[in-house]
Design a protein around this motif. Structure first.
Motif, PDB file in Angstrom:
ATOM      1  N   PHE A  65       0.831  -1.204   0.000  1.00  0.00           N
ATOM      2  CA  PHE A  65       0.000   0.000   0.000  1.00  0.00           C
ATOM      3  C   PHE A  65       0.870   1.260   0.000  1.00  0.00           C
ATOM      4  N   ILE A  66       1.860   1.313   0.898  1.00  0.00           N
ATOM      5  CA  ILE A  66       2.755   2.478   0.963  1.00  0.00           C
ATOM      6  C   ILE A  66       3.545   2.616  -0.337  1.00  0.00           C
ATOM      7  N   PHE A  67       3.971   1.495  -0.904  1.00  0.00           N
ATOM      8  CA  PHE A  67       4.722   1.524  -2.163  1.00  0.00           C
ATOM      9  C   PHE A  67       3.887   2.135  -3.294  1.00  0.00           C
ATOM     10  N   ILE A  68       2.622   1.732  -3.386  1.00  0.00           N
ATOM     11  CA  ILE A  68       1.766   2.266  -4.451  1.00  0.00           C
ATOM     12  C   ILE A  68       1.542   3.766  -4.260  1.00  0.00           C
ATOM     13  N   LEU A  69       1.314   4.193  -3.007  1.00  0.00           N
ATOM     14  CA  LEU A  69       1.134   5.626  -2.745  1.00  0.00           C
ATOM     15  C   LEU A  69       2.392   6.410  -3.122  1.00  0.00           C
ATOM     16  N   LYS A  70       3.556   5.916  -2.705  1.00  0.00           N
ATOM     17  CA  LYS A  70       4.807   6.608  -3.028  1.00  0.00           C
ATOM     18  C   LYS A  70       5.043   6.626  -4.542  1.00  0.00           C
ATOM     19  N   LEU A  71       4.711   5.523  -5.221  1.00  0.00           N
ATOM     20  CA  LEU A  71       4.915   5.435  -6.663  1.00  0.00           C
ATOM     21  C   LEU A  71       4.042   6.451  -7.401  1.00  0.00           C
ATOM     22  N   GLY A  72       2.745   6.515  -7.029  1.00  0.00           N
ATOM     23  CA  GLY A  72       1.848   7.457  -7.681  1.00  0.00           C
ATOM     24  C   GLY A  72       2.232   8.904  -7.408  1.00  0.00           C
ATOM     25  N   THR A  73       2.619   9.192  -6.157  1.00  0.00           N
ATOM     26  CA  THR A  73       3.014  10.561  -5.806  1.00  0.00           C
ATOM     27  C   THR A  73       4.308  10.946  -6.512  1.00  0.00           C
ATOM     28  N   ALA A  74       5.285  10.027  -6.546  1.00  0.00           N
ATOM     29  CA  ALA A  74       6.555  10.317  -7.217  1.00  0.00           C
ATOM     30  C   ALA A  74       6.343  10.548  -8.713  1.00  0.00           C
ATOM     31  N   PHE A  75       5.482   9.743  -9.331  1.00  0.00           N
ATOM     32  CA  PHE A  75       5.221   9.919 -10.765  1.00  0.00           C
ATOM     33  C   PHE A  75       4.651  11.310 -11.053  1.00  0.00           C
ATOM     34  N   PHE A  76       3.676  11.721 -10.259  1.00  0.00           N
ATOM     35  CA  PHE A  76       3.048  13.026 -10.476  1.00  0.00           C
ATOM     36  C   PHE A  76       4.040  14.162 -10.218  1.00  0.00           C
ATOM     37  N   MET A  77       4.769  14.108  -9.107  1.00  0.00           N
ATOM     38  CA  MET A  77       5.641  15.217  -8.739  1.00  0.00           C
ATOM     39  C   MET A  77       6.871  15.299  -9.642  1.00  0.00           C
ATOM     40  N   VAL A  78       7.409  14.158 -10.071  1.00  0.00           N
ATOM     41  CA  VAL A  78       8.539  14.188 -11.003  1.00  0.00           C
ATOM     42  C   VAL A  78       8.098  14.731 -12.350  1.00  0.00           C
ATOM     43  N   LEU A  79       6.854  14.397 -12.744  1.00  0.00           N
ATOM     44  CA  LEU A  79       6.343  14.862 -14.032  1.00  0.00           C
ATOM     45  C   LEU A  79       6.133  16.372 -14.041  1.00  0.00           C
ATOM     46  N   PHE A  80       5.622  16.923 -12.954  1.00  0.00           N
ATOM     47  CA  PHE A  80       5.280  18.345 -12.926  1.00  0.00           C
ATOM     48  C   PHE A  80       6.372  19.211 -12.309  1.00  0.00           C
ATOM     49  N   GLN A  81       7.113  18.702 -11.343  1.00  0.00           N
ATOM     50  CA  GLN A  81       8.148  19.521 -10.704  1.00  0.00           C
ATOM     51  C   GLN A  81       9.473  19.489 -11.478  1.00  0.00           C
ATOM     52  N   LYS A  82       9.713  18.395 -12.241  1.00  0.00           N
ATOM     53  CA  LYS A  82      10.958  18.241 -13.001  1.00  0.00           C
ATOM     54  C   LYS A  82      12.183  18.488 -12.110  1.00  0.00           C
ATOM     55  N   PRO A  83      12.360  17.667 -11.061  1.00  0.00           N
ATOM     56  CA  PRO A  83      13.444  17.933 -10.103  1.00  0.00           C
ATOM     57  C   PRO A  83      14.844  17.748 -10.682  1.00  0.00           C
TER      58      PRO A  83
END
Length: 768
Positions: A65-83
């Motif tokens: 469960f934690i892995f899926i949450l982190k995966l979805g959040t990382a995908f969105f933030m990497v896509l929009f924040q472009k770190p």
């Protein structure tokens, strides 16, 4: 996106770098409404996401469960924040810090969601969704000497009471299930280890979850505090979050692969969970983070905390009552044995009370401290410099930390004889109570458990008496200028009312049992009663002086070590004050009398139980129990009436009966003082056990020395027992002037009444 949502460097009114400063952007109050509405709506959606998460955790392993949450959040933030493409490059040392940040974030998430599985979403929202401002204020009140004043201390007390309500008074369906979790019962060794840790504490899963969430909340606040410096180093909080979630995914990926291979999944179709997981990721992880970032820039942090806590707590209560758990229903439909029985965490009275206290504490602890505020403009100096009045800050009390306050209070309790005796007897009473409860639970004796809770109720009277004895020695303040001496009278009055209520209900129950005496099991009554009698006899010996002093207190000793002084201002008023520093005037200590009568009532109860037990066992006289109870109730009532009467007289400012004769003689002596024309408005009352206060107006001749008259009046009334005296002096000319005005007024009033009583005849004559 970074420039739009970045909250680390805040621009000034110019919008550019020049003239800017750190701090919230100055937004007009009318424009704050949309941000407050946005914040409240986001918190509502987060509550929806937490309830959805609770359902998902019943089907998905917590690590997955934690892995899926982190995966979805990382995908969105990497896509929009472009770190990786925006901002400066990350050094190796900073990558190590980001790795530690990701590990700490995973641990806190694990504690958070495991607490969710134990307590349910409602209690998790109440415990975990507190802002950093609230928790930091709470910790500063508990462990520092600069907690922010009495209001913050009150907020901290509300928070602690709320947690205690969840631990002790929350009648949850799952609370009764003790943590017994054999190997193989859980999905993995991790969950078994966590359940075993809860079981090691000897508490139910629910209570263990409460403690776990409190620990996770403190860790979260420390984690956020440590993240602020790291976010500045790496180029912003959003870039840090994107990189941290990405590292967390890489850390959890091997673990998730192992779990997928070694454990059996409860999910038949992962495709059906795409929408619930998307809802949780967006509501709980992404939307809440971005909205908090925006609102913290546009508003003060304290306002964000205050406006954000109320909607999420109210939403939690509403969903706790109406949420239908759709995913749980799907699992039950699969006819799996593990999900045939409902184990939902229901709404209870304890959790509602806890929610109210959490809302109050969040509102108080998130409010800004008033100390350090700007003074009031009172004018300008001759040079044109503005002048401010800071007296409001001067009167602000510095608040102590709670451990220091307890230490100082314990020291004050042990310094004084009355409070020391109450404290020692309270400790003895509590020891006997817990021994009785422990032995009752061990032997499954309902009689012992009932008597233990009865003793625990009696301890509340001792605690009130102890608190009153401690408060009575607090120093006078600007608001309570007389001090807190009268709190002892109030404590005795309340204790007396409690005893009268108890005596009334015992009397009514005894009358009912006289008509139909029930059969009693006297197996454990004798040892319990003998033990209680021994403890109460110790209390009788300790507090008997309080009862004796009430009947044999010396009136003349009330002022044995007083001193007095007087002041004269402009020839109009003089104030003579006397302060008693001895302990001889403690005859009317209603607080100690109330404590003594409580102990006496318990002693009579133990004697009555012993006598009735002997009569029942030897002769089978079951009527002996209600007869003894009836006799005891009448004795308690008769012994309490004098205490209630005396306390009421003091609260109604009655002239102390033991000083009536002395004060009458003292007023006769005052009338004979040379140079004193007369006196008026003499008022005398007992303020507390050791203070008799009084006020009097005296009229003196114009040629007399006022200070000599004041000293003579003060000495006479002091000898009569008045040790806090205010004297107003009125000169002869002023007195005659006021008397003339008063006489004219009374003449006009008498004439008016006479005119109203006249009866006129038709010819114009009248008769009286």
């Amino acid at each position: 996106m970074e420039e739009k949502f970045g909250g680390e460097v805040l621009a000034g009114p110019g919008g550019g770098g020049g003239g800017g400063g750190l701090g919230p952007v100055d937004v007009p109050s009318a424009r704050l409404t949309k941000y407050i509405v946005l914040l409240c709506f986001t918190k509502f959606l987060k509550a929806v996401g937490l309830f959805e998460s609770y359902d998902l955790l019943k089907a998905v392993h917590i690590v997955q469960f934690i892995f899926i949450l982190k995966l979805g959040t990382a995908f969105f933030m990497v896509l929009f924040q472009k770190p990786f493409s925006s901002g400066k490059s990350i050094s190796k040392h900073q990558w190590i810090k980001i790795f530690k940040h990701a590990v700490a974030g995973c641990i806190i998430s694990l504690l958070w969601f495991f607490g969710l599985t134990l307590c349910g979403p409602l209690r998790t929202l109440l415990l975990f969704e507190h802002s950093d401002t609230v928790v930091i204020s709470l910790l500063s009140v508990l462990f520092t000497s600069s907690g922010g004043g009495p209001a913050k201390t009150r907020g901290a007390a509300f928070f602690i009471i709320a947690v205690i309500c969840l631990l002790l008074f929350d009648n949850d369906d799952l609370m009764a299930k003790m943590a017994e979790h054999p190997e193989g019962h859980h999905d993995s060794a991790l969950t078994h280890m966590l359940y075993t840790a809860i079981a090691f504490l000897g508490v139910a899963d629910h209570k263990g979850g409460v403690l776990l969430l409190v620990l996770a909340l403190c860790c979260k606040v420390g984690f956020h505090t440590a993240s602020r410096k790291l976010s500045i180093d790496v180029g912003g909080a959003k870039r840090l979050q994107a990189l941290s979630h990405l590292v967390s995914v890489l850390l959890l990926c091997p673990w998730v692969i192992v779990l997928s291979v070694t454990t059996e999944s409860k999910v038949e179709s992962w495709f059906s969970l795409i929408m619930p997981f998307t809802t949780v990721i967006f509501f709980v992880m992404i939307l809440d983070f971005y909205v908090d970032s925006i609102c913290s820039v546009k508003m003060e942090v304290s306002k964000c905390a205050r406006y954000g806590s109320f909607p999420i707590f109210i939403s939690a209560l509403l969903f706790g009552n109406f949420w239908t758990h759709p995913i749980t229903d799907q699992l039950r439909a699969m006819n799996k044995a593990a999900h045939q029985e409902s184990t939902e965490h229901v709404l209870s009275g304890g959790v509602v009370v806890s929610a109210i206290f959490f809302i109050l504490s969040a509102n108080i602890l998130s409010s800004p401290s008033k100390r350090g505020q700007k003074g009031t403009l009172i004018g300008y100096s001759p040079e044109g410099t503005p002048l401010y009045n800071f007296m409001g800050d001067a009167f602000q009390h510095s608040s102590q930390s709670i451990p220091r306050f307890i230490k100082e209070s314990l020291k004050q309790i042990l310094e004084e004889n009355d409070s020391r005796q109450i404290f020692y007897f309270l400790c003895l009473n509590l020891l006997f109570t817990f021994v009785e409860l422990f032995y009752g639970v061990l032997t499954n004796s309902l009689g012992l458990i009932s008597d233990g809770f009865h003793m625990l109720f009696d301890c509340s009277a001792l605690v009130m008496g102890l608190f009153a004895a401690l408060m009575s020695r607090w120093k006078a303040t600007r608001i309570f200028s007389y001090g807190y001496g009268r709190i002892e009278i109030l404590s005795g009055f309340i204790n007396g009312l409690f005893l009268m209520v108890i005596a009334f209900f015992v009397f009514m129950e005894s009358v009912a049992r006289l008509i139909d005496p029930p059969e009693l099991d006297t197996h454990m009554l004798t040892p319990v009663s003998v033990g209680g009698l021994i403890v109460n006899l110790i209390g009788i010996c300790a507090f008997s002086h309080a009862h004796n002093h009430n009947h044999g207190a010396s009136q003349g000793s009330c002022h044995s070590s007083d001193h007095s002084h007087s002041h004269h201002m402009h020839g109009h008023s003089d104030h003579g004050h006397g302060h008693s520093h001895g302990s001889a005037g403690r005859g009317m200590n209603a607080n100690m009398r109330g404590v003594f009568l409580h102990v006496l009532a318990d002693t009579l109860g133990s004697i009555g139980v012993i006598v009735s037990t002997v009569l029942i066992e030897q002769f089978g006289w079951f009527i002996a129990d209600p007869l003894c109870s009836l006799f005891i109730a009448i004795l308690i009532f008769l012994s309490v009436v004098p205490l209630i009467k005396d306390a009421c007289q003091v609260l109604l400012l009655r002239l102390p009966p033991e000083y009536e004769k002395e004060l009458h003689l003292a007023l006769e002596k005052i009338q004979k003082i040379e140079g004193l024309i007369s006196y008026r408005d003499p008022h005398f009352w007992r303020h507390s056990a050791s203070v008799v206060a009084g006020t009097i107006h005296i009229q003196v001749t114009s040629d007399v020395l006022e200070q000599r008259i004041v000293q003579q009046v003060t000495g006479i009334l002091k000898d009569a027992g008045v040790n806090n005296l205010t004297i107003q002096v009125e000169k002869e000319a002023y007195f005659q002037h006021m008397s003339g005005l008063s006489t004219g007024f009374h003449d006009v009033l008498a004439m008016t009444k006479q005119m109203e009583s006249m009866k006129y005849y038709r010819d114009g004559t009248y008769i009286m």
